[in-house]
Design a protein around this motif. Structure first.
Motif, PDB file in Angstrom:
ATOM      1  N   LYS A  65       0.826  -1.216   0.000  1.00  7.88           N
ATOM      2  CA  LYS A  65       0.000   0.000   0.000  1.00  7.88           C
ATOM      3  C   LYS A  65       0.857   1.261   0.000  1.00  7.88           C
ATOM      4  O   LYS A  65       0.491   2.271  -0.596  1.00  7.88           O
ATOM      5  CB  LYS A  65      -0.908  -0.024   1.228  1.00  7.88           C
ATOM      6  N   ARG A  66       2.037   1.195   0.647  1.00  6.07           N
ATOM      7  CA  ARG A  66       2.895   2.373   0.785  1.00  6.07           C
ATOM      8  C   ARG A  66       3.892   2.566  -0.353  1.00  6.07           C
ATOM      9  O   ARG A  66       4.409   3.663  -0.545  1.00  6.07           O
ATOM     10  CB  ARG A  66       3.661   2.299   2.106  1.00  6.07           C
ATOM     11  N   LEU A  67       4.186   1.536  -1.134  1.00  9.01           N
ATOM     12  CA  LEU A  67       5.218   1.667  -2.157  1.00  9.01           C
ATOM     13  C   LEU A  67       4.774   2.577  -3.299  1.00  9.01           C
ATOM     14  O   LEU A  67       3.584   2.780  -3.521  1.00  9.01           O
ATOM     15  CB  LEU A  67       5.671   0.308  -2.681  1.00  9.01           C
ATOM     16  N   SER A  68       5.750   3.137  -3.991  1.00 10.51           N
ATOM     17  CA  SER A  68       5.443   4.063  -5.084  1.00 10.51           C
ATOM     18  C   SER A  68       5.143   3.278  -6.360  1.00 10.51           C
ATOM     19  O   SER A  68       5.867   2.361  -6.720  1.00 10.51           O
ATOM     20  CB  SER A  68       6.606   5.025  -5.321  1.00 10.51           C
ATOM     21  N   TYR A 104       6.538  -7.337 -19.078  1.00 10.78           N
ATOM     22  CA  TYR A 104       6.343  -7.094 -17.651  1.00 10.78           C
ATOM     23  C   TYR A 104       6.508  -5.597 -17.425  1.00 10.78           C
ATOM     24  O   TYR A 104       7.103  -4.894 -18.233  1.00 10.78           O
ATOM     25  CB  TYR A 104       7.334  -7.893 -16.792  1.00 10.78           C
ATOM     26  N   LEU A 105       5.950  -5.123 -16.318  1.00 15.38           N
ATOM     27  CA  LEU A 105       6.105  -3.732 -15.926  1.00 15.38           C
ATOM     28  C   LEU A 105       7.166  -3.682 -14.838  1.00 15.38           C
ATOM     29  O   LEU A 105       7.060  -4.378 -13.830  1.00 15.38           O
ATOM     30  CB  LEU A 105       4.785  -3.178 -15.396  1.00 15.38           C
ATOM     31  N   GLY A 106       8.194  -2.901 -15.051  1.00 14.40           N
ATOM     32  CA  GLY A 106       9.241  -2.763 -14.045  1.00 14.40           C
ATOM     33  C   GLY A 106       9.555  -1.299 -13.812  1.00 14.40           C
ATOM     34  O   GLY A 106       9.518  -0.503 -14.739  1.00 14.40           O
ATOM     35  N   TRP A 107       9.859  -0.947 -12.553  1.00 15.38           N
ATOM     36  CA  TRP A 107      10.225   0.430 -12.233  1.00 15.38           C
ATOM     37  C   TRP A 107      11.075   0.466 -10.973  1.00 15.38           C
ATOM     38  O   TRP A 107      11.061  -0.450 -10.172  1.00 15.38           O
ATOM     39  CB  TRP A 107       8.995   1.321 -12.086  1.00 15.38           C
ATOM     40  N   ARG A 108      11.841   1.538 -10.860  1.00 13.94           N
ATOM     41  CA  ARG A 108      12.645   1.785  -9.665  1.00 13.94           C
ATOM     42  C   ARG A 108      11.945   2.847  -8.846  1.00 13.94           C
ATOM     43  O   ARG A 108      11.305   3.732  -9.390  1.00 13.94           O
ATOM     44  CB  ARG A 108      14.045   2.234 -10.056  1.00 13.94           C
ATOM     45  N   ASP A 109      12.084   2.746  -7.542  1.00 10.73           N
ATOM     46  CA  ASP A 109      11.474   3.710  -6.637  1.00 10.73           C
ATOM     47  C   ASP A 109      12.274   5.008  -6.705  1.00 10.73           C
ATOM     48  O   ASP A 109      13.454   5.025  -6.355  1.00 10.73           O
ATOM     49  CB  ASP A 109      11.477   3.151  -5.216  1.00 10.73           C
ATOM     50  N   PRO A 110      11.652   6.119  -7.138  1.00 11.42           N
ATOM     51  CA  PRO A 110      12.401   7.368  -7.249  1.00 11.42           C
ATOM     52  C   PRO A 110      12.857   7.922  -5.895  1.00 11.42           C
ATOM     53  O   PRO A 110      13.806   8.690  -5.825  1.00 11.42           O
ATOM     54  CB  PRO A 110      11.423   8.325  -7.936  1.00 11.42           C
TER      55      PRO A 110
END
Length: 163
Positions: free
Chosen positions: A22-25, A40-46
């Motif tokens: 719930k808290r992750l970006s 796939y969808l991939g991302w880094r937390d800014p």
């Protein structure tokens, strides 16, 4: 990959608590992503460079993983190969580690894989993004076969995390 909503992404996490999910970006531009080109969808937390996330569709439903990865380094960059899409980068591949799902993960067990640092494997395989000279090895596989290999490699990693 079929487009996902923020709610679907948060509900798909298998290796973190519901509170953490719930808290992750989550990327704000979900509606603008090239979903038809994503395996796939991939991302880094800014806000936390040592955190990354990916969501893959397996068995008809999304599975999301929280990953730990190294932040920016001042060490000399060397050429490495992504284990998922087989693209080589100079300094652009990171060891990403996922806590295992369930009891094993709560006890500290984890699984690692070398991934493109920007998590854009799908775009590299399709030629939509360029990793520079020599990034794609000469292969006789078609683009469709490379996509299938990428999906199989990623599926195997997710299975190791969830199994």
């Amino acid at each position: 990959m079929k487009p996902l909503t923020e709610r679907e992404i948060r509900a798909a996490f298998v290796n973190c608590t519901k509170g953490e999910a719930k808290r992750l970006s989550v990327p704000r531009d979900l509606g603008d992503l090239p979903w038809e080109d994503l395996d796939y969808l991939g991302w880094r937390d800014p806000l936390a460079p040592g955190r990354a996330f990916l969501v893959a569709e397996l068995d008809g439903r999304p599975r999301a993983l929280a990953l730990r990865c190294p932040g920016p380094s001042s060490r000399t960059a060397r050429r490495s190969m992504c284990s998922v899409c087989v693209t080589t980068h100079t300094g652009g591949v990171s060891l990403m580690v996922a806590p295992k799902a369930g009891k094993a993960g709560r006890q500290g067990d984890s699984v690692g894989i070398y991934l493109c640092g920007d998590l854009a494997c799908s775009l590299y395989v399709r030629g939509r993004k360029d990793a520079g000279p020599g990034a794609r090895l000469h292969e006789t596989l078609t683009t469709e076969e490379k996509i299938l290999r990428t999906v199989a490699n990623l599926s195997a990693f997710v299975a190791r995390v969830t199994g």
